[in-house]
Design an enzyme around this catalytic site. Structure first.
Site, PDB file in Angstrom:
ATOM      1  N   ASN A 186      43.582 -22.613   8.738  1.00  0.00           N
ATOM      2  CA  ASN A 186      43.822 -21.188   8.911  1.00  0.00           C
ATOM      3  C   ASN A 186      43.175 -20.436   7.763  1.00  0.00           C
ATOM      4  OD1 ASN A 186      45.401 -21.441  11.214  1.00  0.00           O
ATOM      5  ND2 ASN A 186      47.328 -21.429  10.103  1.00  0.00           N
ATOM      6  N   ARG A 213      46.116 -25.289  15.238  1.00  0.00           N
ATOM      7  CA  ARG A 213      45.458 -26.316  14.414  1.00  0.00           C
ATOM      8  C   ARG A 213      45.871 -27.721  14.823  1.00  0.00           C
ATOM      9  NH1 ARG A 213      46.785 -25.398   8.500  1.00  0.00           N
ATOM     10  NH2 ARG A 213      48.707 -24.678   9.443  1.00  0.00           N
TER      11      ARG A 213
END
Length: 102
Positions: free
Chosen positions: A45, A27
């Site tokens: 996520n 990320r």
């Protein structure tokens, strides 16, 4: 690359990345790459181990970002990239952010 000007065409994509993409800094790397490309939106996520993202930018920016999502991080093992066009009207993002797990 810069973000498209407010009057330039803008496209939005909802993206799911499946494979080994959690616990490796994916990320944060997405945030850095999107910012470098001028892509706005967010990444998070999911509880099933996948990553979800909303990408906004020009068609060229989105193509580059999607290519990076597949092959741009050597620690990631991407098995599937699912990309869906989001039809207007849609909110316009000002930056690219990492969101908490959902």
């Amino acid at each position: 690359m810069e973000s498209p000007a407010r009057d330039e065409p803008l496209e939005t994509r909802l993206v799911y990345v499946r494979g080994q993409v959690q616990g490796i800094g994916y990320r944060q790397a997405c945030v850095r790459r999107a910012t470098a490309l001028g892509v706005t939106g967010w990444v998070c996520n999911l509880m099933d181990g996948s990553v979800e993202a909303v990408l906004q930018g020009s068609p060229e920016q989105l193509a580059e970002m999607c290519a990076w999502l597949i092959d741009g991080m050597s620690a990631a093992l991407v098995e599937e990239l699912q990309v869906t066009a989001v039809q207007p009207p849609f909110a316009r993002f000002d930056s690219f952010e990492r969101m908490p797990t959902v």
